[in-house]
Design a protein around this motif. Structure first.
Motif, PDB file in Angstrom:
ATOM      1  N   LYS A 226       0.815  -1.204   0.000  1.00  0.00           N
ATOM      2  CA  LYS A 226       0.000   0.000   0.000  1.00  0.00           C
ATOM      3  C   LYS A 226       0.852   1.259   0.000  1.00  0.00           C
ATOM      4  O   LYS A 226       0.333   2.363  -0.157  1.00  0.00           O
ATOM      5  N   ASN A 227       2.148   1.106   0.203  1.00  0.00           N
ATOM      6  CA  ASN A 227       3.059   2.252   0.121  1.00  0.00           C
ATOM      7  C   ASN A 227       3.401   2.529  -1.343  1.00  0.00           C
ATOM      8  O   ASN A 227       3.347   1.634  -2.185  1.00  0.00           O
ATOM      9  N   GLY A 228       3.792   3.753  -1.613  1.00  0.00           N
ATOM     10  CA  GLY A 228       4.223   4.099  -2.968  1.00  0.00           C
ATOM     11  C   GLY A 228       3.070   4.479  -3.864  1.00  0.00           C
ATOM     12  O   GLY A 228       1.945   4.015  -3.717  1.00  0.00           O
ATOM     13  N   SER A 229       3.367   5.329  -4.827  1.00  0.00           N
ATOM     14  CA  SER A 229       2.369   5.757  -5.810  1.00  0.00           C
ATOM     15  C   SER A 229       2.981   5.774  -7.209  1.00  0.00           C
ATOM     16  O   SER A 229       2.530   5.062  -8.111  1.00  0.00           O
ATOM     17  N   LEU A 230       4.034   6.559  -7.387  1.00  0.00           N
ATOM     18  CA  LEU A 230       4.678   6.683  -8.691  1.00  0.00           C
ATOM     19  C   LEU A 230       5.295   5.362  -9.136  1.00  0.00           C
ATOM     20  O   LEU A 230       5.293   5.041 -10.330  1.00  0.00           O
ATOM     21  N   MET A 231       5.812   4.588  -8.200  1.00  0.00           N
ATOM     22  CA  MET A 231       6.460   3.323  -8.554  1.00  0.00           C
ATOM     23  C   MET A 231       5.504   2.352  -9.243  1.00  0.00           C
ATOM     24  O   MET A 231       5.887   1.622 -10.165  1.00  0.00           O
ATOM     25  N   TRP A 232       4.227   2.358  -8.833  1.00  0.00           N
ATOM     26  CA  TRP A 232       3.257   1.443  -9.444  1.00  0.00           C
ATOM     27  C   TRP A 232       2.910   1.885 -10.870  1.00  0.00           C
ATOM     28  O   TRP A 232       2.661   1.030 -11.737  1.00  0.00           O
ATOM     29  N   VAL A 233       2.910   3.170 -11.106  1.00  0.00           N
ATOM     30  CA  VAL A 233       2.684   3.664 -12.475  1.00  0.00           C
ATOM     31  C   VAL A 233       3.834   3.227 -13.376  1.00  0.00           C
ATOM     32  O   VAL A 233       3.628   2.761 -14.511  1.00  0.00           O
ATOM     33  N   TYR A 234       5.059   3.359 -12.870  1.00  0.00           N
ATOM     34  CA  TYR A 234       6.224   2.939 -13.651  1.00  0.00           C
ATOM     35  C   TYR A 234       6.210   1.434 -13.919  1.00  0.00           C
ATOM     36  O   TYR A 234       6.579   0.988 -15.016  1.00  0.00           O
ATOM     37  N   LEU A 235       5.832   0.635 -12.940  1.00  0.00           N
ATOM     38  CA  LEU A 235       5.809  -0.822 -13.133  1.00  0.00           C
ATOM     39  C   LEU A 235       4.843  -1.221 -14.257  1.00  0.00           C
ATOM     40  O   LEU A 235       5.160  -2.088 -15.078  1.00  0.00           O
ATOM     41  N   LYS A 236       3.663  -0.581 -14.294  1.00  0.00           N
ATOM     42  CA  LYS A 236       2.724  -0.856 -15.384  1.00  0.00           C
ATOM     43  C   LYS A 236       3.288  -0.389 -16.730  1.00  0.00           C
ATOM     44  O   LYS A 236       3.130  -1.058 -17.750  1.00  0.00           O
ATOM     45  N   TYR A 237       3.956   0.749 -16.688  1.00  0.00           N
ATOM     46  CA  TYR A 237       4.569   1.295 -17.903  1.00  0.00           C
ATOM     47  C   TYR A 237       5.652   0.357 -18.437  1.00  0.00           C
ATOM     48  O   TYR A 237       5.735   0.082 -19.640  1.00  0.00           O
ATOM     49  N   TRP A 238       6.491  -0.164 -17.531  1.00  0.00           N
ATOM     50  CA  TRP A 238       7.557  -1.091 -17.946  1.00  0.00           C
ATOM     51  C   TRP A 238       6.975  -2.386 -18.522  1.00  0.00           C
ATOM     52  O   TRP A 238       7.503  -2.928 -19.492  1.00  0.00           O
ATOM     53  N   GLN A 239       5.900  -2.895 -17.929  1.00  0.00           N
ATOM     54  CA  GLN A 239       5.294  -4.126 -18.430  1.00  0.00           C
ATOM     55  C   GLN A 239       4.743  -3.931 -19.841  1.00  0.00           C
ATOM     56  O   GLN A 239       4.873  -4.813 -20.711  1.00  0.00           O
ATOM     57  N   LEU A 240       4.144  -2.765 -20.088  1.00  0.00           N
ATOM     58  CA  LEU A 240       3.667  -2.463 -21.436  1.00  0.00           C
ATOM     59  C   LEU A 240       4.826  -2.372 -22.418  1.00  0.00           C
ATOM     60  O   LEU A 240       4.734  -2.833 -23.570  1.00  0.00           O
ATOM     61  N   GLN A 241       5.932  -1.773 -21.964  1.00  0.00           N
ATOM     62  CA  GLN A 241       7.101  -1.689 -22.829  1.00  0.00           C
ATOM     63  C   GLN A 241       7.643  -3.078 -23.174  1.00  0.00           C
ATOM     64  O   GLN A 241       8.068  -3.322 -24.315  1.00  0.00           O
ATOM     65  N   VAL A 242       7.652  -3.982 -22.193  1.00  0.00           N
ATOM     66  CA  VAL A 242       8.124  -5.351 -22.442  1.00  0.00           C
ATOM     67  C   VAL A 242       7.233  -6.038 -23.477  1.00  0.00           C
ATOM     68  O   VAL A 242       7.720  -6.728 -24.396  1.00  0.00           O
ATOM     69  N   THR A 243       5.922  -5.847 -23.351  1.00  0.00           N
ATOM     70  CA  THR A 243       4.999  -6.434 -24.332  1.00  0.00           C
ATOM     71  C   THR A 243       5.249  -5.866 -25.731  1.00  0.00           C
ATOM     72  O   THR A 243       5.254  -6.608 -26.736  1.00  0.00           O
ATOM     73  N   MET A 244       5.469  -4.554 -25.791  1.00  0.00           N
ATOM     74  CA  MET A 244       5.784  -3.929 -27.065  1.00  0.00           C
ATOM     75  C   MET A 244       7.091  -4.456 -27.647  1.00  0.00           C
ATOM     76  O   MET A 244       7.205  -4.739 -28.854  1.00  0.00           O
ATOM     77  N   GLN A 245       8.081  -4.617 -26.787  1.00  0.00           N
ATOM     78  CA  GLN A 245       9.376  -5.128 -27.248  1.00  0.00           C
ATOM     79  C   GLN A 245       9.251  -6.535 -27.812  1.00  0.00           C
ATOM     80  O   GLN A 245       9.928  -6.886 -28.782  1.00  0.00           O
ATOM     81  N   LYS A 246       8.382  -7.343 -27.206  1.00  0.00           N
ATOM     82  CA  LYS A 246       8.194  -8.711 -27.708  1.00  0.00           C
ATOM     83  C   LYS A 246       7.691  -8.684 -29.154  1.00  0.00           C
ATOM     84  O   LYS A 246       8.201  -9.422 -30.018  1.00  0.00           O
ATOM     85  N   HIS A 247       6.697  -7.845 -29.414  1.00  0.00           N
ATOM     86  CA  HIS A 247       6.156  -7.781 -30.773  1.00  0.00           C
ATOM     87  C   HIS A 247       7.167  -7.180 -31.751  1.00  0.00           C
ATOM     88  O   HIS A 247       7.277  -7.635 -32.912  1.00  0.00           O
ATOM     89  N   LYS A 248       7.925  -6.183 -31.306  1.00  0.00           N
ATOM     90  CA  LYS A 248       8.923  -5.588 -32.184  1.00  0.00           C
ATOM     91  C   LYS A 248      10.036  -6.579 -32.514  1.00  0.00           C
ATOM     92  O   LYS A 248      10.516  -6.642 -33.654  1.00  0.00           O
ATOM     93  N   ARG A 249      10.448  -7.357 -31.535  1.00  0.00           N
ATOM     94  CA  ARG A 249      11.492  -8.370 -31.773  1.00  0.00           C
ATOM     95  C   ARG A 249      10.984  -9.437 -32.745  1.00  0.00           C
ATOM     96  O   ARG A 249      11.723  -9.900 -33.635  1.00  0.00           O
ATOM     97  N   ALA A 250       9.709  -9.823 -32.562  1.00  0.00           N
ATOM     98  CA  ALA A 250       9.138 -10.814 -33.480  1.00  0.00           C
ATOM     99  C   ALA A 250       9.042 -10.247 -34.899  1.00  0.00           C
ATOM    100  O   ALA A 250       9.331 -10.939 -35.898  1.00  0.00           O
ATOM    101  N   GLU A 251       8.659  -8.964 -34.981  1.00  0.00           N
ATOM    102  CA  GLU A 251       8.567  -8.327 -36.288  1.00  0.00           C
ATOM    103  C   GLU A 251       9.932  -8.239 -36.961  1.00  0.00           C
ATOM    104  O   GLU A 251      10.064  -8.509 -38.166  1.00  0.00           O
ATOM    105  N   GLN A 252      10.960  -7.887 -36.176  1.00  0.00           N
ATOM    106  CA  GLN A 252      12.313  -7.810 -36.729  1.00  0.00           C
ATOM    107  C   GLN A 252      12.788  -9.183 -37.205  1.00  0.00           C
ATOM    108  O   GLN A 252      13.417  -9.303 -38.262  1.00  0.00           O
ATOM    109  N   ALA A 253      12.462 -10.240 -36.418  1.00  0.00           N
ATOM    110  CA  ALA A 253      12.858 -11.597 -36.819  1.00  0.00           C
ATOM    111  C   ALA A 253      12.126 -12.026 -38.080  1.00  0.00           C
ATOM    112  O   ALA A 253      12.705 -12.687 -38.954  1.00  0.00           O
ATOM    113  N   LEU A 254      10.869 -11.604 -38.190  1.00  0.00           N
ATOM    114  CA  LEU A 254      10.065 -11.999 -39.347  1.00  0.00           C
ATOM    115  C   LEU A 254      10.542 -11.314 -40.619  1.00  0.00           C
ATOM    116  O   LEU A 254      10.820 -11.946 -41.633  1.00  0.00           O
ATOM    117  N   PHE A 255      10.687  -9.991 -40.540  1.00  0.00           N
ATOM    118  CA  PHE A 255      11.051  -9.247 -41.740  1.00  0.00           C
ATOM    119  C   PHE A 255      12.561  -9.266 -41.980  1.00  0.00           C
ATOM    120  O   PHE A 255      13.024  -8.902 -43.074  1.00  0.00           O
TER     121      PHE A 255
END
Length: 264
Positions: A226-255
């Motif tokens: 229950k402590n912290g506020s900004l850290m939880w926003v960053y954690l969600k942001y990082w998880q979205l970035q990881v998901t984006m990176q997965k698709h970009k890596r797959a796209e790079q491997a494909l093309f």
């Protein structure tokens, strides 16, 4: 003092009686004079004592008034300094809130953008999957990035636990400050050394969290999450970035020709 003895009264004469009266008058006059002198001296002493008393009282009164005025001045100066410090703290907290609000707004906008990009990629993915063979190739490329995605997600999960402990140490009244600083130092070193940390620029984001995230739950709170506020926003942001990176890596491997139809 010896008084003359009363003479025997002689017959036929009054002069002896007058002498007797004069003999008594002299000591009585001396006693009256002594009483008058004593009373006068006593009155002088009393007046002197009263004057000294009044002087002492006035001196003490002046000293007390001076001390009282000095105390009032000191308290006024102290109150003014406290009000100034309070106003500074209010302005500092206001600045922190504005910075937090601005940072949160920026992160939310970036999150929305990432979500939109993710949705776009999902739609593109569905189109490619629906096209038959091309869909199978993309699916194969995404499967090839599953291992990287699992490792990245595990890294973020570990980082989340470390941030929870760090924020708990920040909010604790008993844990030493040096212990928290050591935790922050270790997280920054790991963010610099690991590839995922460099890809997501975790070092800069972590420093921002350490500087701005001051949110603590109530004192009786026993849930560290229950402590912290900004850290939880960053954690969600990082998880979205990881998901984006997965698709970009797959796209790079494909093309890039690394994935061919019909290969595993």
């Amino acid at each position: 003092m010896e008084y003359p003895t009363r003479p025997q009264r002689k017959r036929g004469g009054g002069r002896d009686g007058s002498q007797w009266n004069y003999a008594l008058l002299v000591p009585m006059l001396g006693l009256a004079a002594f009483r008058w002198i004593w009373t006068r001296e006593s009155q002088k002493e009393i007046q002197k004592a009263k004057a000294q008393y009044d002087q002492d009282v006035n001196t003490m009164k002046s000293e007390l008034e001076a001390r009282y005025r000095e105390t009032l001045k000191e308290r006024s100066r102290t109150a003014a300094m406290l009000e100034l410090e309070l106003e500074k703290e209010k302005q500092r907290v206001k600045g922190y809130k504005q910075a937090m609000a601005s940072q949160s707004h920026q992160l939310m906008e970036e999150r929305k953008q990432l979500q939109q990009e993710r949705q776009t990629l999902e739609r593109e993915k569905q189109k490619v999957v629906s096209s038959g063979a091309a869909g199978a190739v993309l699916h194969q490329a995404l499967e090839g990035e599953d291992d990287w995605y699992r490792r990245a997600t595990a890294t973020l999960k570990e980082l989340e636990g470390q941030l929870v402990e760090r924020q708990y140490a920040y909010c604790s009244y008993i844990q030493p400050r040096e212990q928290r600083l050591e935790m922050e130092k270790n997280m920054l070193l790991k963010a610099v050394r690991e590839p995922l940390g460099r890809e997501l620029d975790l070092e800069s984001d972590l420093r921002d969290i350490f500087k701005r995230d001051r949110h603590c739950a109530e004192v009786a709170n026993m849930d560290k999450r229950k402590n912290g506020s900004l850290m939880w926003v960053y954690l969600k942001y990082w998880q979205l970035q990881v998901t984006m990176q997965k698709h970009k890596r797959a796209e790079q491997a494909l093309f890039g020709g690394k994935i061919q139809p019909g290969t595993k």
